[in-house]
Scaffold this motif. Structure first.
Motif, PDB file in Angstrom:
ATOM      1  N   SER A  61     -15.269 -34.008 116.267  1.00 50.39           N
ATOM      2  CA  SER A  61     -15.645 -34.734 115.147  1.00 50.39           C
ATOM      3  C   SER A  61     -15.233 -33.825 113.780  1.00 50.39           C
ATOM      4  CB  SER A  61     -16.989 -34.918 114.885  1.00 50.39           C
ATOM      5  OG  SER A  61     -17.672 -35.437 115.878  1.00 50.39           O
TER       6      SER A  61
ATOM      7  N   TYR B 247     -15.795 -41.143 105.309  1.00 50.27           N
ATOM      8  CA  TYR B 247     -14.393 -40.489 104.885  1.00 50.27           C
ATOM      9  C   TYR B 247     -13.574 -41.578 104.377  1.00 50.27           C
ATOM     10  CZ  TYR B 247     -17.211 -36.949 107.537  1.00 50.27           C
ATOM     11  OH  TYR B 247     -18.040 -36.247 107.855  1.00 50.27           O
TER      12      TYR B 247
ATOM     13  N   GLN C  78     -21.390 -28.454 117.438  1.00 50.46           N
ATOM     14  CA  GLN C  78     -21.858 -29.685 116.213  1.00 50.46           C
ATOM     15  C   GLN C  78     -23.417 -29.228 115.765  1.00 50.46           C
ATOM     16  OE1 GLN C  78     -20.156 -33.011 116.070  1.00 50.46           O
ATOM     17  NE2 GLN C  78     -21.289 -33.677 114.125  1.00 50.46           N
TER      18      GLN C  78
ATOM     19  N   GLU D 294     -21.827 -46.882 105.218  1.00 54.27           N
ATOM     20  CA  GLU D 294     -20.505 -45.922 105.369  1.00 54.27           C
ATOM     21  C   GLU D 294     -19.365 -46.794 104.630  1.00 54.27           C
ATOM     22  OE1 GLU D 294     -21.625 -43.155 105.461  1.00 54.27           O
ATOM     23  OE2 GLU D 294     -23.657 -43.345 106.559  1.00 54.27           O
TER      24      GLU D 294
ATOM     25  N   GLY E  76     -19.831 -37.529 114.790  1.00 59.31           N
ATOM     26  CA  GLY E  76     -20.820 -36.926 113.925  1.00 59.31           C
ATOM     27  C   GLY E  76     -22.041 -36.619 114.428  1.00 59.31           C
TER      28      GLY E  76
ATOM     29  N   MET F 105     -21.546 -40.714 108.320  1.00 62.84           N
ATOM     30  CA  MET F 105     -20.788 -40.047 106.996  1.00 62.84           C
ATOM     31  C   MET F 105     -19.669 -40.789 106.711  1.00 62.84           C
ATOM     32  SD  MET F 105     -21.269 -37.429 104.975  1.00 62.84           S
ATOM     33  CE  MET F 105     -20.061 -36.869 103.749  1.00 62.84           C
TER      34      MET F 105
ATOM     35  N   ARG G 282     -23.829 -29.770 111.951  1.00 61.54           N
ATOM     36  CA  ARG G 282     -23.831 -30.749 111.070  1.00 61.54           C
ATOM     37  C   ARG G 282     -22.517 -31.478 110.589  1.00 61.54           C
ATOM     38  NH1 ARG G 282     -25.417 -34.531 108.548  1.00 61.54           N
ATOM     39  NH2 ARG G 282     -26.204 -34.915 106.395  1.00 61.54           N
ATOM     40  N   ARG G 283     -22.551 -32.634 110.514  1.00 63.23           N
ATOM     41  CA  ARG G 283     -21.427 -33.572 110.168  1.00 63.23           C
ATOM     42  C   ARG G 283     -20.362 -33.501 111.165  1.00 63.23           C
ATOM     43  NH1 ARG G 283     -22.736 -32.016 104.658  1.00 63.23           N
ATOM     44  NH2 ARG G 283     -24.161 -33.800 103.727  1.00 63.23           N
ATOM     45  N   SER G 284     -19.759 -32.271 111.175  1.00 67.60           N
ATOM     46  CA  SER G 284     -18.451 -32.084 112.063  1.00 67.60           C
ATOM     47  C   SER G 284     -18.800 -31.260 113.229  1.00 67.60           C
ATOM     48  CB  SER G 284     -17.122 -31.686 111.523  1.00 67.60           C
ATOM     49  OG  SER G 284     -17.788 -30.718 110.238  1.00 67.60           O
TER      50      SER G 284
ATOM     51  N   GLU H 183     -22.892 -32.676  99.452  1.00 68.06           N
ATOM     52  CA  GLU H 183     -21.616 -33.314 100.123  1.00 68.06           C
ATOM     53  C   GLU H 183     -20.216 -32.665  99.358  1.00 68.06           C
ATOM     54  OE1 GLU H 183     -22.466 -37.533 100.977  1.00 68.06           O
ATOM     55  OE2 GLU H 183     -24.030 -36.628 101.957  1.00 68.06           O
TER      56      GLU H 183
ATOM     57  N   THR I 134     -15.284 -43.837 109.100  1.00 69.05           N
ATOM     58  CA  THR I 134     -16.280 -43.149 109.230  1.00 69.05           C
ATOM     59  C   THR I 134     -16.781 -42.615 110.461  1.00 69.05           C
ATOM     60  OG1 THR I 134     -18.886 -43.697 108.699  1.00 69.05           O
ATOM     61  CG2 THR I 134     -17.614 -45.434 109.735  1.00 69.05           C
TER      62      THR I 134
ATOM     63  N   SER J 158     -14.076 -33.332 110.530  1.00 69.95           N
ATOM     64  CA  SER J 158     -14.208 -33.521 108.895  1.00 69.95           C
ATOM     65  C   SER J 158     -14.443 -32.102 108.410  1.00 69.95           C
ATOM     66  CB  SER J 158     -15.535 -34.393 108.658  1.00 69.95           C
ATOM     67  OG  SER J 158     -16.518 -33.956 109.329  1.00 69.95           O
TER      68      SER J 158
END
Ligand SMILES: [Zn+2]
Length: 580
Positions: free
Chosen positions: A138, A299, A123, A321, A293, A297, A125-127, A163, A303, A140
């Protein structure tokens, strides 16, 4: 999904309708996981930006640059056909370029079939795998995602930092994973009685299946993204709202966080109600708040948020979110181009929501946004809001411009057209543009139709320039038995003004100078206080003078915009008081 080595394989069938008036000879897909490799554009950008994200850059070094082959992320197609015919494709970093076997005519339909293999990165960033709170997966931006083609052409942006933008579709996803893992995210689970893990009907037994894995079958209509997260230690609670969706909460079985995650649940229902009432009805049947995450973030229908937070922060990030469901997933503005319309509008409505559901009852719940914006406007680092999300010199300038200045676009619009017209504008905007990818002109036109005012000057100056607002009280002087008040325009950006005058006997009166070029007037926002509407202020004039029917000795204070909803960059000259 192999939970031992974090590798996965998949097949994807995509039925694509060309709704554009153009013949298409190419299509593009995003391969986001390829960003998490040393030397990727994301890595190099991280090493060059003035203020890198602290989650990705530690002790002066890019965390991506340090990834080993078993830690990197990747996503590679292994075969690709169009209506059964092989096609040529080429990976260019995080973008797959596909040269079609036969063009898709305007209005035509075609079927793409792809096999792909991927590796979930550590991990960054984000996923990714094993986030800092120990959530295993995570997931995404994990699948080859078709890029958007619209009236502006292709939007095959490389994954550098910004994004996402996508194409709506009806998703049907089958996910095979170790049977001890509990999954949450986008979609409606189709086989809950085979899966269990809290998805089965209350009080029913789940069929035991043989083998080491379970295959989770989800359907998600009209979404432009599909996220899932999985962990063997998730707790899973559900809350069925009356006249609303079912809420799912998946969080680690950690005694430190369980209390707050229980308190979060009714607050999520309150927030869902608040947004449905103030923006428009939430159109899906479920929403999942999932621990995972690297912060918060949004989705589709879900989230990913980090879970070890105090209650205020946990409810705050959920509220933000969840609000994105309306702006990023249902309206779905292109966030790379118009980041302020997504992050800003989301921040605006989630601040209003927090003010209500957490009982804050602040007069100006946007105070922090104004402070942040002033800080940016005076820093010399501001770039116009039309800047592509990836093209800022500073993350600080991107963040403040998108979130704070973006949220002020709406709160200040309320100052210009009136609060009731603002809330009507938001509801009409959602209703007219849901599932249509609105652009800046659409929110402006909606506000114009609702208010009857001309607002082009507002959209132009606020979003396409770094012009600032600065009005000041120039002089207050005796004119016989009356008092004259002189106001000056110091900044370039035009604004209508509310001016409050406080008298020695404690009474108050307001004066309103509409801007000539807006061709309209708002209702008196201070209902109980007498308002005098002065002649329009034609913008080019630097000063404006009016007279009050009281002697100078009667004047205790003169204040420009007591609501503080106008983003004047210098507040010092907005207040006049007599020298004692
Ligand atoms: Zn956001």
């Amino acid at each position: 999904m192999n939970v031992e080595n974090y590798k996965y394989q998949g097949t994807q069938k995509l039925v694509y309708t060309n709704n554009s008036p153009d013949e298409l000879t190419r299509v593009y897909y995003h391969l986001y996981f390829n960003a998490f490799q040393p030397g990727s554009e994301m890595d190099i950008r991280l090493q060059n930006i003035n203020d890198p994200d602290g989650r990705m850059f530690v002790e002066g070094k890019s965390r991506i640059a340090a990834l080993t082959p078993s830690e990197i992320g990747y996503l590679h197609p292994t075969s690709f056909t169009q209506d059964g015919e092989k096609v040529k494709y080429n990976e260019e970093g995080t973008v797959l370029v596909v040269t079609l076997a036969k063009p898709i005519p305007a209005g035509g339909k075609t079927t793409f079939k792809m096999s792909f293999e991927g590796q979930v990165p550590v991990q960054i960033r984000r996923s990714g795998r094993n986030n800092k709170e120990g959530v295993a997966l995570s997931m995404s931006q994990w699948y080859p995602k078709l890029a958007e083609y619209d009236f502006e052409g292709w939007h095959a942006d490389p994954y550098i930092a910004g994004e996402f933008h996508g194409v709506w579709g009806d998703f049907d996803v089958k996910l095979t994973i170790d049977k001890d893992y509990i999954v949450g995210g986008t979609g409606y689970l189709q086989n809950p009685q085979e899966i269990g893990h809290g998805y089965e009907a209350a009080g029913t037994k789940v069929k035991k299946t043989k083998g080491k894995t379970l295959t989770w079958h989800f359907k998600a209509p009209m979404v432009h993204d599909f996220m899932w997260a999985a962990d063997p230690d998730y707790l899973h609670d559900t809350l069925k709202m009356e006249n609303g969706p079912t809420l799912h909460f998946l969080y680690k079985n950690d005694p430190e966080i369980i209390g707050n995650w229980k308190k979060l649940q009714p607050k999520t229902a309150e927030a869902m109600e608040f947004f449905s009432k103030n923006i428009g009805k939430y159109p899906y049947e479920q929403y999942s708040v999932v621990q995972g995450g690297d912060g918060g973030m949004e989705y589709a229908m879900s989230t990913l948020i980090t879970g070890g937070r105090d209650l205020n922060s946990l409810v705050g990030v959920m509220s933000h979110e969840l609000a994105h469901s309306w702006f990023q997933h249902i309206l779905a503005t292109n966030e790379a181009k118009h980041e302020w319309m997504d992050e800003g509008f989301t921040s605006f409505i989630s601040n209003l929501c927090m003010n209500k559901i957490m009982g804050r009852n602040k007069d100006n719940p946007f105070e922090k946004a104004y402070k942040g914006y002033r800080n940016l406007a005076l820093s010399g680092m501001e770039q116009p809001q039309t800047t592509h999300a990836d093209r800022y010199w500073h993350n600080f300038a991107y963040g403040t411009s998108a979130y704070s200045k973006g949220s002020i676009f709406l709160s200040q619009l309320g100052y210009i057209i009136g609060q009731d017209k603002l809330m009507e504008t938001i509801r009409k905007y959602f209703d007219d543009f849901k599932f249509k990818h609105p652009t800046p002109n659409d929110i402006k036109r909606t506000a114009e139709k609702v208010s009857g005012m001309e607002l082009d000057w507002y959209l132009t100056d606020w979003t396409q320039t770094t012009n600032t607002i600065d009005y000041g009280i120039k002089e207050v002087y005796a004119d016989g038995n009356k008092t004259k008040i002189g106001i000056e325009r110091i900044g370039l950006m035009p604004m209508p003004l509310d001016i409050l005058v406080v008298y020695a006997d404690g009474t108050r009166e307001t004066f309103y100078t509409p801007l000539r070029m807006m061709r309209g007037e708002k209702k008196n926002p201070y209902g109980a206080i007498k308002r005098t509407t002065l002649p329009d202020w034609p913008w080019a004039y630097r000063t404006f003078e009016f007279s009050v029917n009281r002697p100078l000795s009667d004047i205790r204070a003169v204040v420009i915009d007591p609501s503080l909803l106008m983003a004047d960059v210098d507040l010092e000259n907005n207040v006049w008081q007599p020298l004692d």
